[in-house]
Scaffold this active site. Structure first.
Site, short mmCIF file in Angstrom:
data_model
loop_
_atom_site.label_atom_id
_atom_site.label_comp_id
_atom_site.label_asym_id
_atom_site.label_seq_id
_atom_site.Cartn_x
_atom_site.Cartn_y
_atom_site.Cartn_z
N ARG A 1 -60.72 8.67 -38.28
CA ARG A 1 -61.41 7.80 -39.22
C ARG A 1 -62.18 6.71 -38.47
NH1 ARG A 1 -58.24 6.36 -44.43
NH2 ARG A 1 -58.98 8.46 -44.89
N ARG B 1 -81.57 -20.20 -37.47
CA ARG B 1 -80.40 -21.07 -37.36
C ARG B 1 -79.45 -20.60 -36.27
NH1 ARG B 1 -79.00 -23.66 -42.12
NH2 ARG B 1 -76.93 -22.80 -42.03
N GLU C 1 -38.30 -27.48 -21.14
CA GLU C 1 -36.95 -27.24 -20.60
C GLU C 1 -36.72 -27.96 -19.28
OE1 GLU C 1 -38.26 -22.75 -19.27
OE2 GLU C 1 -36.13 -23.12 -19.52
N ASP D 1 -46.54 -19.85 -18.83
CA ASP D 1 -46.34 -21.28 -18.54
C ASP D 1 -47.63 -22.04 -18.27
OD1 ASP D 1 -43.64 -21.01 -18.74
OD2 ASP D 1 -43.32 -20.66 -16.60
N ARG E 1 -35.79 -34.78 -42.25
CA ARG E 1 -34.98 -34.63 -41.05
C ARG E 1 -35.77 -34.81 -39.76
NH1 ARG E 1 -31.83 -29.34 -43.01
NH2 ARG E 1 -30.04 -30.40 -43.89
N GLN F 1 -62.36 -17.29 -42.56
CA GLN F 1 -62.19 -18.73 -42.28
C GLN F 1 -60.79 -19.02 -41.76
OE1 GLN F 1 -63.37 -21.05 -45.68
NE2 GLN F 1 -65.52 -20.61 -45.29
N SER G 1 -69.27 -19.53 -37.29
CA SER G 1 -70.38 -18.71 -36.79
C SER G 1 -70.69 -18.95 -35.31
CB SER G 1 -71.64 -18.98 -37.60
OG SER G 1 -71.40 -18.75 -38.95
N ASP H 1 -47.21 -17.18 -9.57
CA ASP H 1 -47.47 -17.58 -8.19
C ASP H 1 -46.60 -16.81 -7.20
OD1 ASP H 1 -45.34 -19.05 -9.25
OD2 ASP H 1 -45.54 -20.57 -7.67
P1 ATP Z 1 -43.29 -16.09 -13.26
O1 ATP Z 1 -44.31 -17.18 -13.31
O2 ATP Z 1 -43.17 -15.35 -14.51
O3 ATP Z 1 -41.98 -16.53 -12.71
P2 ATP Z 1 -43.77 -15.00 -10.67
O4 ATP Z 1 -44.76 -14.01 -10.19
O5 ATP Z 1 -43.88 -16.36 -10.08
O6 ATP Z 1 -43.88 -15.01 -12.25
P3 ATP Z 1 -41.39 -14.34 -9.18
O7 ATP Z 1 -40.05 -13.88 -9.66
O8 ATP Z 1 -41.46 -15.59 -8.39
O9 ATP Z 1 -42.29 -14.44 -10.49
O10 ATP Z 1 -42.06 -13.18 -8.33
C1 ATP Z 1 -42.14 -11.87 -8.83
C2 ATP Z 1 -41.92 -10.90 -7.68
O11 ATP Z 1 -42.89 -11.13 -6.67
C3 ATP Z 1 -40.58 -11.06 -6.99
O12 ATP Z 1 -39.55 -10.39 -7.66
C4 ATP Z 1 -40.86 -10.46 -5.64
O13 ATP Z 1 -40.82 -9.06 -5.72
C5 ATP Z 1 -42.30 -10.87 -5.38
N1 ATP Z 1 -42.32 -12.10 -4.56
C6 ATP Z 1 -42.24 -13.37 -4.97
N2 ATP Z 1 -42.27 -14.23 -3.95
C7 ATP Z 1 -42.37 -13.47 -2.83
C8 ATP Z 1 -42.45 -13.75 -1.44
N3 ATP Z 1 -42.43 -14.99 -0.96
N4 ATP Z 1 -42.54 -12.71 -0.58
C9 ATP Z 1 -42.56 -11.45 -1.04
N5 ATP Z 1 -42.50 -11.14 -2.34
C10 ATP Z 1 -42.40 -12.11 -3.22
#
Ligand code: ATP
Length: 776
Positions: free
Chosen positions: A570, A749, A265, A166, A201, A672, A534, A119
């Site tokens: 190949r 089938r 975590e 994730d 365990r 399988q 299948s 994101d």
């Molecule tokens: P993951 O889910 O693996 O953490 P991610 O894409 O959410 O992936 P981030 O570290 O949040 O990982 O973002 C990756 C890169 O995207 C950042 O290092 C930055 O370069 C860019 N980025 C993230 N948020 C912003 C933002 N608000 N504005 C500009 N660039 C951004």
């Protein structure tokens, strides 16, 4: 150029220069995405540019932005992580960083960007797009770009693809990499389980997921762990410690020799205090008296070699991403490519990101109901299914005596991964509701021999991870002796029937339903849960077992391809199973980058072979540097009686005239698989729970409400009460079996509806076939 769906492209579609970058944490399948984007872009008349090291490469420019040709992505499919690199780039978060990025894009003539990341990465991309015209104006003002240079770049097209282990993005069921990560977790938990059992365990296993419990929950579902902690659903009890300890003690009392607790975590209690693995360990030692160890799976979860699902998800989404670039106009919002069950989707990126961020906010505000809602629609269902099938209940869900059913469970057809997990889930949820699950051993012949027994909660323990069929299965259908089968239904007082199996299970259901007029014993709710490698059962896009099988096939094909890497000249003709259904060949072909697939639905002829020989001769001829690692042709076992695997190989060897040689490989029963794949386990649990609910609903609707009256017999001959459960497009649905007969080719089938058939063209496109080839 033709579009990927085979139609003509319109003249107003620009020949774009498409940049692709991977950003954020690496995830398996990112390479498959890059490969698909590059190759589809080229075949659609565009140019493809790889931007190395995520946004860092965009900011730095120079050699970090490179034009990619067809051969640059060769071998990408089977490699984990991202070969074009990723980085966390703080400079891109600043305006100066984005000014540099914009300047580099214009200088390289790139007017569309496809970003595969989480994101954060997609947020960054959308900021770049929204600032685009301002950035260009500033660059012109500062003399870093001329008016002429900037003029063609009135707007920047952004398309997002979600690569993240994730699975934390809203508006999509799965992100690229999550399923591979789950594979690694399940392998680890399965391995730990055997040592845990040996020593009696307990293990507390910490898995990744700071704000999202998808990996933890799905690992718990797939391994039938005793307890799970996820951020979205903290334990509700104030004294959750005692509640957990009681449940674990109950499991031990029932005879379990191992205890597995999975902790995300980011797990928290309802007051947002972290729940740590070390704390749970102390509880298990001090309050349950268990010899307990903690295992933190760490970076092994990043995945490595991608599983079939991630390769194909990334490939299909990569195709859609290029199409979205070509469709986009200045006014269309930036799209994010996602998936809903089996449908590739395209939704506004900004909204998806906003929804995703709301999940973490909701957790912070202790609004856990909202946090659950913001996950994919199945998340809560899966959580409930996990609790209902894993944690022995304290009788709170038990139905009144007169509503409890005797539910027969039978396996029919060849074994398939997922049969045991489905039986485990069905039996456990049935028991938690007070029903009696009856195992019918060895299919219908077993029923005739009265090979029927009651399944117990502990009796099915460990079945989630077992391949094959614990009940025993065979292909015999009930028409061997319908009258006697009806009698046995009555004798064992079977009031509802769950049939888990392949095409034989489907046709058995057809037979039993058709015989309802004659034998009232069959006027009970009956459901078929498709399970066959299948994938030829009508009424579903996927049957249980086909994902396990595809992974087994692709594991073998990767090894075969590697063996060819020494000679580099190949061709292997690999024979796959599937009966008259080409699903395995096509989907495995997509995941290994096969040159061609021969399937019964399309047939194979001399013309096809000639055309493939020409293609191979050209491809090997082009490959002067010998960079290719051998090529694969996947041939379904039933495609032709004449053109056998060995004959095809002989023809290729002869016609290759020394440019390449040819070998065969018949995969046979390896297909399988051994242990069911996580996806088959999850689907098995999800669908089995729905099946029991279905049987309950259709049985109870035929019973009198009055609990005091004598328990009437279950009698339901409505067509809806005999159905096949299936994943259909974006939904899970029950289709009455009588309706499905019309869409079935009973002789061959197979279902007449084969959603995957269009992917055959994609296999060929990605191995450099044009759509104009006449054998398509
Ligand atoms: P993951 O889910 O693996 O953490 P991610 O894409 O959410 O992936 P981030 O570290 O949040 O990982 O973002 C990756 C890169 O995207 C950042 O290092 C930055 O370069 C860019 N980025 C993230 N948020 C912003 C933002 N608000 N504005 C500009 N660039 C951004």
């Amino acid at each position: 150029p033709l579009k990927t769906d085979g139609t003509e492209s319109t003249s107003d579609e620009r020949r774009r220069r498409i940049g692709v970058l991977t950003s954020g944490g690496d995830s398996p399948g990112m390479n498959a995405a890059v490969r698909a984007i590059v190759r589809v872009a080229i075949s659609r008349g565009c140019e493809a540019y790889a931007i190395f090291e995520g946004y860092e490469g965009l900011v730095q420019g120079g050699n970090m932005i490179r034009k990619f040709g067809w051969g640059d992505v060769r071998g990408y499919l089977s490699i984990g992580g991202t070969l074009i690199g990723t980085a966390r780039c703080n400079t891109f978060r600043t305006r100066e960083g984005r000014l540099k990025a914009a300047c580099n894009l214009v200088k390289n003539g790139i007017d569309a960007l496809i970003i595969c990341g989480g994101d954060g990465s997609l947020t960054g991309a959308d900021i770049l797009r929204s600032e685009w015209s301002g950035l260009l104006e500033e660059l012109i003002r500062e003399g870093r770009l001329t008016q002429e240079e900037a003029a063609p770049f009135t707007h920047l097209v952004i398309v997002g693809m979600v690569g993240s282990i994730d699975n934390d993005m809203s508006s999509t069921d799965l992100t690229i990499g999550a399923v591979t990560s789950l594979h690694r977790i399940c392998e680890a938990v399965d391995n730990i389980s055997s040592t845990a059992s040996s020593h009696s365990r307990a293990f507390v296993i910490e898995v990744m997921g700071r704000y999202c419990g998808w990996l933890a929950l799905m690992a718990a579902v797939s391994t039938s762990a005793d307890f799970v902690f996820i951020p979205e659903r903290p334990p509700s009890a104030d004294d959750w410690e005692s509640e957990m300890c009681e449940i674990l003690k109950r499991h031990r009392k029932l005879g379990k020799r191992k205890t597995i607790v999975i902790v995300a975590e980011g797990a928290i209690d309802k007051n947002l205090n972290p729940i740590k693995a070390s704390y749970i360990k102390e509880l298990l030692i001090n309050r349950v008296g268990l010899d307990t160890r903690v295992t933190c799976l760490g970076h092994t979860q990043r995945g490595g070699r991608p599983c079939v699902y991630d390769r194909n998800l990334a490939t299909r989404q990569g195709v859609e991403a290029v199409e979205a670039v070509l469709r986009s106009t200045a006014d269309t919002p930036s799209p994010m490519i996602g998936i809903r069950e089996n449908k590739i989707t395209c939704q506004p990126l900004v909204e998806a990101v906003k929804l995703t961020q709301q999940a973490a906010i909701a957790i912070g505000k202790k609004d856990f109901r909202r946090a659950m809602e913001l996950r994919d629609p199945e998340f809560e269902e899966d959580y409930n299914a996990y609790v209902a099938t894993t944690i022995i209940d304290d009788n709170s869900k038990v139905l009144p005596e007169h509503q409890r059913l005797r539910i027969g469970i039978i396996h029919i057809g060849a074994p398939a991964g997922g049969m045991n997990p489905a039986t485990h889930a069905a039996a456990r949820i049935a028991l938690n509701c007070g029903h009696i699950p009856l195992a019918i051993q060895n299919g219908f012949p077993g029923l005739l021999d009265d090979d029927v027994y009651e399944l117990s909660w502990i009796g099915v323990d460990g079945w989630t991870t077992k391949g094959g069929s614990e009940l025993g299965t065979n292909r015999t259908e009930p028409n061997i002796d319908l009258g006697m089968i009806a009698y046995k239904f009555q004798k064992h007082r079977i009031e509802a029937l769950l049939m888990i199996g392949g095409f034989e299970a489907f046709s058995s259901l057809v037979t039993l339903t058709a015989a309802r007029d004659k034998y009232p014993a069959f006027c009970i709710p009956m459901v078929c849960l498709p399970a066959t490698i299948s994938n030829n059962v009508p009424g579903t896009d996927f049957s249980l077992g086909c994902d396990t099988s595809l992974n087994a096939i692709v594991d073998s094909c990767d090894a075969i391809k590697q063996s060819a890497s020494a000679s580099r000249r190949r061709v292997f003709v690999v024979e796959t199973q599937g009966g008259k259904c080409g699903y395995l060949a096509v989907l495995a072909g997509l995941a290994v980058g096969a040159t061609s697939v021969y399937i019964p639905e399309k047939g194979v002829s001399l013309k096809t072979l000639q055309s493939d020989i020409n293609h191979l001769t050209r491809r090997f001829g082009e490959d002067k540097k010998r960079t290719s690692s051998g090529r694969l042709i996947l041939r379904n076992e039933c495609v032709s009686n004449t053109y056998t695997t060995s004959l095809i190989a002989d023809i290729f060897e002869t016609e290759g005239r020394g440019l390449f040689d040819c070998r065969t490989c018949v995969l046979g029963h390896i297909q399988q698989g051994s242990s069911p794949s996580p996806l088959d386990r999850i689907r098995a649990v999800r669908l089995a729970v729905k099946c029991i609910n279905f049987l309950e609903k259709h049985a109870l609707s035929s019973l009198a409400d009055d609990a005091s009256s004598t328990r009437p017999k279950v009698f339901n001959n409505q067509k809806e009460s005999a159905a096949v459960i299936g994943i259909l497009g974006a939904h899970v649905d029950f289709s009455p079996v009588v309706d499905l007969v019309q869409e079935t080719d009973m002789n061959n089938r197979v279902s007449k509806k084969a959603w995957w058939l269009k992917l055959k063209g994609l296999v060929e496109l990605l191995s450099k076939w044009g759509y104009t080839e006449d054998h398509l």
